[in-house]
Design an enzyme around this catalytic site. Sequence first.
Site, PDB file in Angstrom:
ATOM      1  NE  ARG A   1       8.867  -3.048  16.303  1.00 14.61           N
ATOM      2  CZ  ARG A   1       9.096  -1.905  16.678  1.00 14.61           C
ATOM      3  NH1 ARG A   1       9.023  -0.989  15.537  1.00 14.61           N
ATOM      4  NH2 ARG A   1       9.405  -1.576  17.765  1.00 14.61           N
TER       5      ARG A   1
ATOM      6  CG  ASP B   1      -1.817   1.369   1.214  1.00 12.64           C
ATOM      7  OD1 ASP B   1      -2.919   1.132   0.372  1.00 12.64           O
ATOM      8  OD2 ASP B   1      -1.585   2.289   1.938  1.00 12.64           O
TER       9      ASP B   1
ATOM     10  CB  SER C   1       7.084  -2.803  10.365  1.00 12.42           C
ATOM     11  OG  SER C   1       8.444  -3.028  11.171  1.00 12.42           O
TER      12      SER C   1
ATOM     13  CG  HIS D   1      -4.141   9.767   0.121  1.00 14.13           C
ATOM     14  ND1 HIS D   1      -2.844   9.715  -0.069  1.00 14.13           N
ATOM     15  CD2 HIS D   1      -4.309   9.425   1.476  1.00 14.13           C
ATOM     16  CE1 HIS D   1      -2.133   9.048   0.976  1.00 14.13           C
ATOM     17  NE2 HIS D   1      -3.052   8.953   2.071  1.00 14.13           N
TER      18      HIS D   1
ATOM     19  CE1 TYR E   1       0.864   7.632   2.301  1.00 17.45           C
ATOM     20  CE2 TYR E   1       1.109   5.273   1.830  1.00 17.45           C
ATOM     21  CZ  TYR E   1       0.338   6.395   2.282  1.00 17.45           C
ATOM     22  OH  TYR E   1      -0.739   6.013   3.012  1.00 17.45           O
TER      23      TYR E   1
ATOM     24  CD  GLN F   1      -5.487   2.753   2.647  1.00 15.30           C
ATOM     25  OE1 GLN F   1      -4.823   3.512   3.092  1.00 15.30           O
ATOM     26  NE2 GLN F   1      -5.466   2.061   1.633  1.00 15.30           N
TER      27      GLN F   1
HETATM   28  N1  LIG Z   1      -4.958   6.434   3.609  1.00 21.36           N
HETATM   29  C1  LIG Z   1      -4.583   7.139   4.348  1.00 21.36           C
HETATM   30  O1  LIG Z   1      -4.830   8.142   4.871  1.00 21.36           O
HETATM   31  C2  LIG Z   1      -3.556   6.365   5.361  1.00 21.36           C
HETATM   32  C3  LIG Z   1      -3.005   7.017   6.435  1.00 21.36           C
HETATM   33  C4  LIG Z   1      -2.339   6.190   7.352  1.00 21.36           C
HETATM   34  C5  LIG Z   1      -1.698   5.058   7.009  1.00 21.36           C
HETATM   35  N2  LIG Z   1      -2.214   4.417   5.803  1.00 21.36           N
HETATM   36  C6  LIG Z   1      -1.480   3.431   5.192  1.00 21.36           C
HETATM   37  O2  LIG Z   1      -1.712   2.309   6.281  1.00 21.36           O
HETATM   38  C7  LIG Z   1      -0.514   1.839   6.621  1.00 21.36           C
HETATM   39  C8  LIG Z   1      -0.267   1.447   8.249  1.00 21.36           C
HETATM   40  O3  LIG Z   1      -0.608   2.842   9.139  1.00 21.36           O
HETATM   41  P1  LIG Z   1       0.607   3.343   9.757  1.00 21.36           P
HETATM   42  O4  LIG Z   1       1.918   3.154   9.116  1.00 21.36           O
HETATM   43  O5  LIG Z   1      -0.063   5.067   9.984  1.00 21.36           O
HETATM   44  O6  LIG Z   1       0.582   2.692  11.136  1.00 21.36           O
HETATM   45  P2  LIG Z   1       0.592   1.187  11.866  1.00 21.36           P
HETATM   46  O7  LIG Z   1       0.691   0.068  10.823  1.00 21.36           O
HETATM   47  O8  LIG Z   1      -0.440   1.208  12.751  1.00 21.36           O
HETATM   48  O9  LIG Z   1       1.939   1.520  12.857  1.00 21.36           O
HETATM   49  C9  LIG Z   1       3.132   1.628  12.186  1.00 21.36           C
HETATM   50  C10 LIG Z   1       4.369   1.793  13.389  1.00 21.36           C
HETATM   51  O10 LIG Z   1       4.422   0.849  14.518  1.00 21.36           O
HETATM   52  C11 LIG Z   1       5.679   0.203  14.482  1.00 21.36           C
HETATM   53  N3  LIG Z   1       5.337  -1.352  14.169  1.00 21.36           N
HETATM   54  C12 LIG Z   1       5.108  -2.107  13.353  1.00 21.36           C
HETATM   55  N4  LIG Z   1       4.802  -3.418  13.589  1.00 21.36           N
HETATM   56  C13 LIG Z   1       5.130  -3.346  15.259  1.00 21.36           C
HETATM   57  C14 LIG Z   1       5.085  -4.193  16.000  1.00 21.36           C
HETATM   58  N5  LIG Z   1       5.102  -5.441  15.588  1.00 21.36           N
HETATM   59  N6  LIG Z   1       5.444  -4.188  17.339  1.00 21.36           N
HETATM   60  C15 LIG Z   1       5.545  -2.898  17.580  1.00 21.36           C
HETATM   61  N7  LIG Z   1       5.809  -1.864  16.883  1.00 21.36           N
HETATM   62  C16 LIG Z   1       5.459  -2.166  15.545  1.00 21.36           C
HETATM   63  C17 LIG Z   1       6.204   0.449  13.204  1.00 21.36           C
HETATM   64  O11 LIG Z   1       7.792   0.849  13.364  1.00 21.36           O
HETATM   65  P3  LIG Z   1       8.792   0.424  12.362  1.00 21.36           P
HETATM   66  O12 LIG Z   1       8.501   0.649  11.120  1.00 21.36           O
HETATM   67  O13 LIG Z   1      10.096   1.166  13.001  1.00 21.36           O
HETATM   68  O14 LIG Z   1       9.164  -0.973  12.779  1.00 21.36           O
HETATM   69  C18 LIG Z   1       5.581   2.081  12.950  1.00 21.36           C
HETATM   70  O15 LIG Z   1       6.115   2.866  13.687  1.00 21.36           O
HETATM   71  C19 LIG Z   1       0.317   3.047   6.215  1.00 21.36           C
HETATM   72  O16 LIG Z   1       1.753   2.609   6.153  1.00 21.36           O
HETATM   73  C20 LIG Z   1      -0.150   3.231   4.922  1.00 21.36           C
HETATM   74  O17 LIG Z   1       0.100   2.428   3.819  1.00 21.36           O
HETATM   75  C21 LIG Z   1      -3.046   5.274   5.103  1.00 21.36           C
END
Ligand SMILES: NC(=O)c1ccc[n+]([C@@H]2O[C@H](COP(=O)([O-])OP(=O)(O)OC[C@H]3O[C@@H](n4cnc5c(N)ncnc54)[C@H](OP(=O)(O)O)[C@@H]3O)[C@@H](O)[C@H]2O)c1
Length: 312
Positions: free
Chosen positions: A275, A73, A270, A136, A78, A200
Amino acid sequence: MRTIPRLSGSRGHIQTRRFATAVAMATLNINSKYKMLSGHEIPLLGFGVYQTPANVAEDVTLHAFKTGYRHVDSARVYRNEQPCADAIRKAGIPRSEIFFTSKVPPRAMGYEKTKDSINSSFSQTGLDYIDLYLIHAPYGGKEARNGSWRALVEAKEAGIIRSIGVSNYGVHHLNELETYIAELEESHGKGKGGEISVGQWELHPWLARRDIVDWCKERGVVCEAYCPIIRGQRFGEKALQHLAKKHAKTPAQVLLRWSLQKGFVPLPKSITPSRIEENADIYDFEIDAEDMKALETTAYEPCAWDPTTSND
Ligand SMILES: NC(=O)c1ccc[n+]([C@@H]2O[C@H](COP(=O)([O-])OP(=O)(O)OC[C@H]3O[C@@H](n4cnc5c(N)ncnc54)[C@H](OP(=O)(O)O)[C@@H]3O)[C@@H](O)[C@H]2O)c1
């Protein structure tokens, strides 16, 4: 009429995705997919790359592919579409088995700018097609939203984008889009309005968005869950700790399993190899119906932005 997306497993079986907690969850595995309204399939586990720096995106995406993820994704904003596409080319996996998403940036809303955004995605990635392209966020006003949608429909008709959808739309934006799709069908002919294959949103136990999820369920729109592990901010919650102990899994794994069992497509991010593996190791346990309920709250506590409430 209620339209229900279908779940397909690695052995090619197709199963009705009724209400997620009622599904025989034992059938889920890392190769499970839903069939979308477009007719194409989407892998249930996605790999998020928001805030993944471009200089590590290729390596971590390759690690995700090695681990078994087949769904990435990304988004224009990004700034890592290119290294993700490089990983797709280098993975040694047939392109047809990988699912790649990008998104129209808020600053590119409107027909012409969205066409430019799509063209930029192709020139940066060098891909022949993109599996899913989302708007988005619902910014820019009705005319711009409709214009962006029309550009996505045209790209889909041209065969360069396979499925289209939206992100961060509130129910009022979804209703507006549904009306626009009906107008396009009326003026241009049946099937010419496009279909919302995917939506999403930030979705987790502290942000259940029941109104939006119900809207999607009624129509067979697949709900993707971003911030599915709430960026690690809730791992200490009592209910979560209890389930983690009960199943000998981590809080992140419990949250991701909860998301799958809700019928969502979680997109954990991640850049840490261990992770990336941990977040995919969620197919050897099942949360029972009572615990599924106990984990969900009535809170409305986003950890990211929340454009769903925008009224422009
Ligand atoms: N459409 C939108 O507006 C929108 C907004 C936000 C996100 N997104 C999408 O959704 C995805 C996920 O959301 P997000 O990245 O904001 O949040 P998330 O996946 O809930 O959390 C990611 C964070 O958690 C850490 N992490 C990952 N796995 C872990 C584990 N098993 N244990 C402890 N910590 C862990 C990561 O650190 P490290 O990377 O340092 O390991 C990172 O800091 C995004 O990457 C993007 O593709 C879309």
